[in-house]
Scaffold this motif. Structure first.
Motif, mmCIF file in Angstrom:
data_model
loop_
_atom_site.group_PDB
_atom_site.id
_atom_site.type_symbol
_atom_site.label_atom_id
_atom_site.label_comp_id
_atom_site.label_asym_id
_atom_site.label_seq_id
_atom_site.Cartn_x
_atom_site.Cartn_y
_atom_site.Cartn_z
ATOM 1 N N GLU A 71 6.898 3.809 -0.177
ATOM 2 C CA GLU A 71 7.012 4.918 -1.110
ATOM 3 C C GLU A 71 7.284 4.261 -2.451
ATOM 4 O OE1 GLU A 71 10.342 8.179 -2.369
ATOM 5 O OE2 GLU A 71 10.134 7.765 -0.228
ATOM 6 N N GLN A 72 6.327 4.376 -3.372
ATOM 7 C CA GLN A 72 6.449 3.737 -4.674
ATOM 8 C C GLN A 72 7.215 4.643 -5.627
ATOM 9 O OE1 GLN A 72 5.249 0.568 -5.869
ATOM 10 N NE2 GLN A 72 6.572 1.172 -7.551
ATOM 11 N N LYS A 125 10.137 1.489 -1.614
ATOM 12 C CA LYS A 125 10.893 1.803 -0.402
ATOM 13 C C LYS A 125 9.964 1.604 0.783
ATOM 14 C CE LYS A 125 13.697 5.166 -2.885
ATOM 15 N NZ LYS A 125 14.081 6.590 -3.001
ATOM 16 N N VAL A 126 10.271 0.614 1.590
ATOM 17 C CA VAL A 126 9.396 0.227 2.692
ATOM 18 C C VAL A 126 9.563 1.184 3.868
ATOM 19 C CG1 VAL A 126 8.791 -1.625 4.291
ATOM 20 C CG2 VAL A 126 9.473 -2.171 1.942
ATOM 21 N N LYS A 127 8.441 1.760 4.268
ATOM 22 C CA LYS A 127 8.424 2.711 5.377
ATOM 23 C C LYS A 127 7.933 2.071 6.665
ATOM 24 C CE LYS A 127 9.888 5.877 2.670
ATOM 25 N NZ LYS A 127 11.258 6.326 2.790
ATOM 26 N N GLU A 128 7.074 1.064 6.526
ATOM 27 C CA GLU A 128 6.519 0.387 7.700
ATOM 28 C C GLU A 128 6.006 -0.981 7.285
ATOM 29 O OE1 GLU A 128 2.975 1.102 11.021
ATOM 30 O OE2 GLU A 128 3.490 2.724 9.650
ATOM 31 N N GLY A 160 15.227 -2.454 3.377
ATOM 32 C CA GLY A 160 14.246 -1.371 3.263
ATOM 33 C C GLY A 160 13.613 -1.305 1.883
ATOM 34 N N ILE A 161 13.889 -2.292 1.035
ATOM 35 C CA ILE A 161 13.307 -2.395 -0.300
ATOM 36 C C ILE A 161 12.499 -3.695 -0.355
ATOM 37 C CG2 ILE A 161 13.786 -2.610 -2.780
ATOM 38 C CD1 ILE A 161 14.567 0.144 -1.628
ATOM 39 N N ALA A 162 11.289 -3.636 -0.935
ATOM 40 C CA ALA A 162 10.409 -4.806 -0.977
ATOM 41 C C ALA A 162 11.021 -5.942 -1.797
ATOM 42 C CB ALA A 162 9.052 -4.424 -1.541
ATOM 43 N N HIS A 163 11.001 -7.135 -1.225
ATOM 44 C CA HIS A 163 11.424 -8.368 -1.878
ATOM 45 C C HIS A 163 10.282 -9.368 -1.761
ATOM 46 C CE1 HIS A 163 15.390 -6.580 -1.381
ATOM 47 N NE2 HIS A 163 15.884 -7.511 -2.176
ATOM 48 N N GLN A 168 0.842 -1.192 0.000
ATOM 49 C CA GLN A 168 0.000 0.000 0.000
ATOM 50 C C GLN A 168 0.878 1.242 0.000
ATOM 51 O OE1 GLN A 168 -2.321 0.394 3.644
ATOM 52 N NE2 GLN A 168 -4.040 1.198 2.483
ATOM 53 N N ASP A 169 0.482 2.252 -0.778
ATOM 54 C CA ASP A 169 1.199 3.526 -0.788
ATOM 55 C C ASP A 169 1.045 4.177 0.585
ATOM 56 O OD1 ASP A 169 1.105 6.664 -1.219
ATOM 57 O OD2 ASP A 169 2.325 5.806 -2.828
ATOM 58 N N GLN A 170 2.154 4.552 1.180
ATOM 59 C CA GLN A 170 2.123 5.112 2.533
ATOM 60 C C GLN A 170 1.324 6.416 2.598
ATOM 61 O OE1 GLN A 170 5.717 6.824 4.108
ATOM 62 N NE2 GLN A 170 5.200 6.209 6.191
ATOM 63 N N ALA A 171 1.456 7.263 1.598
ATOM 64 C CA ALA A 171 0.804 8.575 1.626
ATOM 65 C C ALA A 171 -0.666 8.515 1.218
ATOM 66 C CB ALA A 171 1.565 9.550 0.734
ATOM 67 N N SER A 172 -0.951 7.908 0.058
ATOM 68 C CA SER A 172 -2.321 7.918 -0.477
ATOM 69 C C SER A 172 -3.185 6.779 0.052
ATOM 70 C CB SER A 172 -2.292 7.842 -2.001
ATOM 71 O OG SER A 172 -1.883 6.550 -2.427
#
Length: 120
Positions: free
Chosen positions: A86-87, A68-71, A44-47, A19-23
């Motif tokens: 963050e996509q 970029k994984v924020k949470e 910190g990067i999705a795998h 899921q997009d952290q912001a939107s």
């Protein structure tokens, strides 16, 4: 930190919802094995785990469209994970921002952000 051994994997895999952290837009779903989850936490990067290729893959490795994984959150049943990211670029290999770019009738309702032939 939650012990990864307590997660409920099915055939060694757990569903990852991105899921997009912001939107808060849902971008994609993919499966993760323990190694993919550990690599995601470490870098910190999705795998993810590719069931068709039977191999680990870093999202955006070819296209440059990283997540970029924020949470990371774990659901109540401990059988799926939510990656808030963050996509960078599009999440969908078809060129759309989200893999959920069609409605039930098949009408394109999502935003196309790149041409796959130019990236892959």
């Amino acid at each position: 930190m939650i012990d990864f051994d307590t997660l409920k994997y099915e055939n060694g895999l757990i569903l990852g919802v991105v899921q997009d952290q912001a939107s808060k837009e849902v971008l994609m779903c993919a499966y993760m094995n323990r190694e993919a989850l550990e690599k995601t936490v470490e870098t910190g990067i999705a795998h993810f785990w590719s069931r068709s290729r039977k191999s680990l893959w870093k999202k955006g490795e070819t296209s440059g469209h990283l997540q970029k994984v924020k949470e990371i959150r774990i659901d109540c049943d401990m059988d799926s994970v939510l990656l808030l990211v963050e996509q960078v670029g599009g999440a969908c290999h078809m060129g759309y921002r989200s893999c959920f770019y069609r409605d039930l009738e098949g009408k394109v309702v999502g935003e196309k952000v790149f041409e796959p032939d130019e990236v892959y």
